[in-house]
Structure formats: C-alpha cells, structure tokens
Design an enzyme around this catalytic site. Sequence first.
Site, mmCIF file in Angstrom:
data_model
loop_
_atom_site.group_PDB
_atom_site.id
_atom_site.type_symbol
_atom_site.label_atom_id
_atom_site.label_comp_id
_atom_site.label_asym_id
_atom_site.label_seq_id
_atom_site.Cartn_x
_atom_site.Cartn_y
_atom_site.Cartn_z
ATOM 1 N N HIS A 193 0.362 -1.595 -0.256
ATOM 2 C CA HIS A 193 0.127 0.007 0.350
ATOM 3 C C HIS A 193 1.052 1.563 -0.225
ATOM 4 C CE1 HIS A 193 0.270 -0.162 4.302
ATOM 5 N NE2 HIS A 193 0.679 1.569 3.996
HETATM 6 C C1 UD1 Z 1 -1.695 6.403 5.328
HETATM 7 C C2 UD1 Z 1 -0.705 6.705 5.970
HETATM 8 C C3 UD1 Z 1 -0.163 5.706 5.731
HETATM 9 C C4 UD1 Z 1 0.076 4.772 6.184
HETATM 10 C C5 UD1 Z 1 -1.465 3.871 5.854
HETATM 11 C C6 UD1 Z 1 -2.117 2.690 6.338
HETATM 12 C C7 UD1 Z 1 -0.304 9.060 5.700
HETATM 13 C C8 UD1 Z 1 0.713 9.863 4.444
HETATM 14 N N1 UD1 Z 1 -0.414 7.910 5.312
HETATM 15 O O1 UD1 Z 1 -1.437 5.758 3.921
HETATM 16 O O2 UD1 Z 1 1.973 6.334 6.662
HETATM 17 O O3 UD1 Z 1 1.054 3.300 5.788
HETATM 18 O O4 UD1 Z 1 -2.085 5.160 5.994
HETATM 19 O O5 UD1 Z 1 -2.665 1.995 5.484
HETATM 20 O O6 UD1 Z 1 -0.883 9.310 6.871
HETATM 21 N N2 UD1 Z 1 -8.783 5.635 1.223
HETATM 22 C C9 UD1 Z 1 -10.516 4.331 0.941
HETATM 23 N N3 UD1 Z 1 -10.846 4.413 1.780
HETATM 24 C C10 UD1 Z 1 -10.216 4.312 2.794
HETATM 25 C C11 UD1 Z 1 -8.810 4.985 3.090
HETATM 26 C C12 UD1 Z 1 -7.867 5.626 1.996
HETATM 27 O O7 UD1 Z 1 -10.519 4.508 -0.142
HETATM 28 O O8 UD1 Z 1 -10.710 3.808 4.194
HETATM 29 C C13 UD1 Z 1 -8.717 6.324 0.042
HETATM 30 C C14 UD1 Z 1 -8.731 7.636 -0.142
HETATM 31 O O9 UD1 Z 1 -9.555 8.272 -0.278
HETATM 32 C C15 UD1 Z 1 -7.299 8.228 -0.875
HETATM 33 C C16 UD1 Z 1 -6.166 6.718 -1.266
HETATM 34 O O10 UD1 Z 1 -7.634 5.425 -0.328
HETATM 35 O O11 UD1 Z 1 -7.601 8.583 -1.830
HETATM 36 C C17 UD1 Z 1 -4.787 6.683 0.524
HETATM 37 O O12 UD1 Z 1 -5.439 7.587 1.534
HETATM 38 P P1 UD1 Z 1 -4.510 7.705 2.541
HETATM 39 O O13 UD1 Z 1 -4.838 7.825 3.758
HETATM 40 O O14 UD1 Z 1 -4.464 9.106 2.030
HETATM 41 O O15 UD1 Z 1 -3.214 7.164 2.197
HETATM 42 P P2 UD1 Z 1 -2.905 5.546 2.571
HETATM 43 O O16 UD1 Z 1 -2.194 5.014 0.924
HETATM 44 O O17 UD1 Z 1 -3.943 5.384 3.095
HETATM 45 N N1 UDP Z 2 -4.378 -5.461 8.632
HETATM 46 C C1 UDP Z 2 -5.403 -5.609 9.077
HETATM 47 N N2 UDP Z 2 -6.580 -5.858 7.221
HETATM 48 C C2 UDP Z 2 -5.680 -5.663 6.218
HETATM 49 C C3 UDP Z 2 -4.271 -5.346 6.591
HETATM 50 C C4 UDP Z 2 -3.617 -4.738 7.594
HETATM 51 O O1 UDP Z 2 -5.852 -5.642 10.381
HETATM 52 O O2 UDP Z 2 -6.189 -6.218 5.054
HETATM 53 C C5 UDP Z 2 -3.417 -4.271 9.896
HETATM 54 C C6 UDP Z 2 -2.640 -5.273 9.832
HETATM 55 O O3 UDP Z 2 -2.385 -6.571 10.543
HETATM 56 C C7 UDP Z 2 -1.512 -4.897 10.765
HETATM 57 C C8 UDP Z 2 -2.062 -2.956 10.564
HETATM 58 O O4 UDP Z 2 -2.832 -3.548 9.689
HETATM 59 O O5 UDP Z 2 -1.265 -4.377 11.984
HETATM 60 C C9 UDP Z 2 -0.906 -2.377 9.066
HETATM 61 O O6 UDP Z 2 -0.954 -1.404 8.685
HETATM 62 P P1 UDP Z 2 -1.039 -0.574 7.303
HETATM 63 O O7 UDP Z 2 -0.384 -1.515 6.757
HETATM 64 O O8 UDP Z 2 -2.144 0.017 6.765
HETATM 65 O O9 UDP Z 2 -0.424 0.541 7.855
HETATM 66 P P2 UDP Z 2 1.040 0.701 8.060
HETATM 67 O O10 UDP Z 2 1.641 -0.384 10.001
HETATM 68 O O11 UDP Z 2 2.414 0.406 7.011
HETATM 69 O O12 UDP Z 2 1.507 2.289 8.438
#
Ligand code: UD1
Ligand code: UDP
Length: 354
Positions: free
Chosen positions: A205
Amino acid sequence: MKILTVIGARPQFIKAASVSRQIDLRDGVTEIIVHTGQHYDANMSDIFFEELSIPRPDHYLGIGGGSHGAMTGRQLEAIETVLLDERPDIVLVYGDTNSTLAGALAAVKLHIPVAHVEAGLRSFNRRMPEEINRILTDHASDFLFAPTETAVANMRAEGLSAGKIHLVGDVMCDAAIFYKDKAYPPAWFRESGVEQGAFVLATVHRAENTDDPRRLRAILDGLATAKHPVILPWHPRTQARVKQFGIDVDPKIKIVEPVGYLEMVWLETNSAFIATDSGGVQKEAYFHNKYCIILRDETEWIELTKNGCNVLVGADRKKISYAIQNYDISNLHNNIYGYGNSSSLICDIIFGTI
Ligand code: UD1
Ligand code: UDP
C-alpha cells in the site's frame, strides 16, 4: 485528568486498542477519542473499533482523501477546535500518518503536552510522507515513546532531549500477544482452495510502490512467481491504482478486500511466509515467527533485517522472486520489541508525570 487521543488510520486503531485498554484501567483518567476520518471504509475503520473493543470516538471529523497539504491542514483546523472545546491535559498521537502530524501540531500550538507513541523511527528517505510526519511530530512532542534502541539513538542524534525519550517497547507487540488466541480465519478461506500453511500473505500500500506503475507491476509480477498461492488483501489505494494503470493481476494472486485484524493475525500465523511493504505487518511477521520479505528499498525496523528475520527486496521482480524461492527461517526469534507491556509502561510514565 483528561487524555485526548487522535487516531485516523488503520494501524493507529490497532495501536490505540492496547493503550486505551490500559488507560481504562487507571483511576481518575478520562480518555477522549478523536477520529480524523483519514480511513473511513467500514473494513478500514469500523471493524477495528468493533472487534478490538476500542471505545467509540467522541469526535469524528470526517476528513479523509485529498492531497497531503489539504488533508493535514483540514485535520489541523478541526482538531484545534476540538482541543479548545475539550481542554485536555495531554494529547496522545501514534505513528506517522497525516493524522499524527495534525494532532501533534494542533496541540503543541495550544501549549498542550504531546505524547508520541512509536517515536524515533526513521527511514532516512525524506521523500516518504511518513518520514516528514515522524520527524515533525517527534520535534513537537514532550513524551517520546520509542519502541527500540535504534529509535532512541535516532532521536538523540537529532538533538532531542534525553529527558523526553522513554524506551518502552512496541505497542503492536502488546496487541500481537493479546489477540493471538482470538484470531480466526476469514469466512472465504475455507472455500478458497488454499491450504493452511501453504500460502504467501502479501500486502502492498505504500505510496512509493502503488503510485509508480513500474514498481507496482514489478511487485505483482515478482509475487506471482511464488510456488504457493498468494493472498493479497488490497488496500483501497492499491485497488485504485491497479485499476487506473490497467494492470492484469496474475490469477495466482488471490485478491481479497481488506480483512479485520483478527482475520489478519490468523492469515499471518497460518501463512508460509509474508511479503509486505507495511510497517506493522513487517513486525507482526516477526511476532508470529514468520519470515518476511520487505517490498521496499529501506526500512525503519532495521533490527529485523540485521538479524536475518526480514529481507529487503525493493520493487525488483528478480530479487522478489529469488527471496520467495529461498527464504530462510532459521534466525527467527527473541524479544526485540519488548514483552507485551509497552502500553502499561506508557500509562505509568504519563500518569506518573502529569
Ligand atoms: C496512510 C498513511 C500511511 C499508512 C497507511 C496505513 C499518510 C501520509 N499515510 O496511507 O503512512 O501506512 O495510511 O494504511 O498518512 N481510501 C479509501 N478508503 C479508506 C481509506 C483510504 O478509499 O477507508 C483512499 C483515500 O481516499 C485515498 C487513498 O485511499 O485516496 C489513500 O489514503 P490515505 O489515507 O491518503 O493514505 P494511505 O495510503 O492509506
Ligand atoms: N491489517 C489488517 N487488515 C488488512 C491489512 C492489514 O488488519 O487487510 C493490519 C495489520 O495486521 C497491521 C496493520 O493493519 O496490524 C498495518 O496497517 P497498514 O499496513 O495499513 O499500515 P502501516 O503499518 O504500514 O502503517
């Protein structure tokens, strides 16, 4: 005493679950939870509150999506309004997302002490949005809860005062231990035709992987060379980019919607090994004794690559392919991230000081 917790993204719900449980055990403390809305799909947010019994947010700000500046700025403004209204004694933030930075900045400007859980992590790659969020949050914080010695050293090297830094271990280790026996398989697993212990669990991701079609293709192509089927619960960001770039995913990779934490722990513990660019999943592989291939060029969790539990392969199809045919599980285990009592230590330090 009133503690206000700011969370908004999936890994923060999981981290906060352990700390909130500890806060609830302390007398005379009220926790107010602010959910920024950064993650908002039911399977990226609500499911964790339900299954991990996290108290319902007192304030839901509904601010997700958009550019970094827009998201962080809107969250900053909305959190400030909540802080002015709630007047907490301390603000607690987790990790390195835009919600973390917005919470820390809003609080420090109102002279409210800030506690940062998972302080001191560095990838030394300033192109990662998370790296900027971490550095700025650490420098705005009064309590720096470091998960590792490396994190302590990183903060000392930046001149952060030793008096603010507390080595407490990792709250994700607390969660891994607490929830391990409660894990269960996803409903679709039985009909998937995949055998327990004979699949690769993968997650992708990170913006640097998903937003670059070359890297995303190389990762998916590399994963498809595994001898086992690959289960990939895909993050909404990845889902959107695969569609946008018109990438055909090899049928060997079984794409599923994001799963809940308890299902994820089951998949982790029942996988042959794990391939991920997630910070949290890298550590969970170690907690659950699984070898892990890191789909990144660098990692903040260098203890694991140093002692051979995890290997960095970047987004290089050949390196990924080599690593997934030749993984070595002989080096796993010791207690790098503490003993499952980090949340309790954090509460002792905060409530013993404020
Ligand atoms: C964010 C964090 C990242 C973390 C990740 C965990 C920042 C800069 N990044 O990245 O450090 O590892 O969360 O998962 O804060 N979206 C949906 N539905 C949701 C959530 C997101 O459609 O429930 C879409 C958003 O609209 C956006 C994209 O996914 O377009 C990315 O979401 P965003 O929260 O900006 O960044 P992540 O890649 O999730
Ligand atoms: N996780 C989850 N469901 C999923 C993928 C990840 O519950 O489908 C959990 C995972 O076990 C871990 C956390 O989400 O506890 C990690 O989050 P993510 O990978 O989104 O973010 P990061 O740790 O890289 O910031």
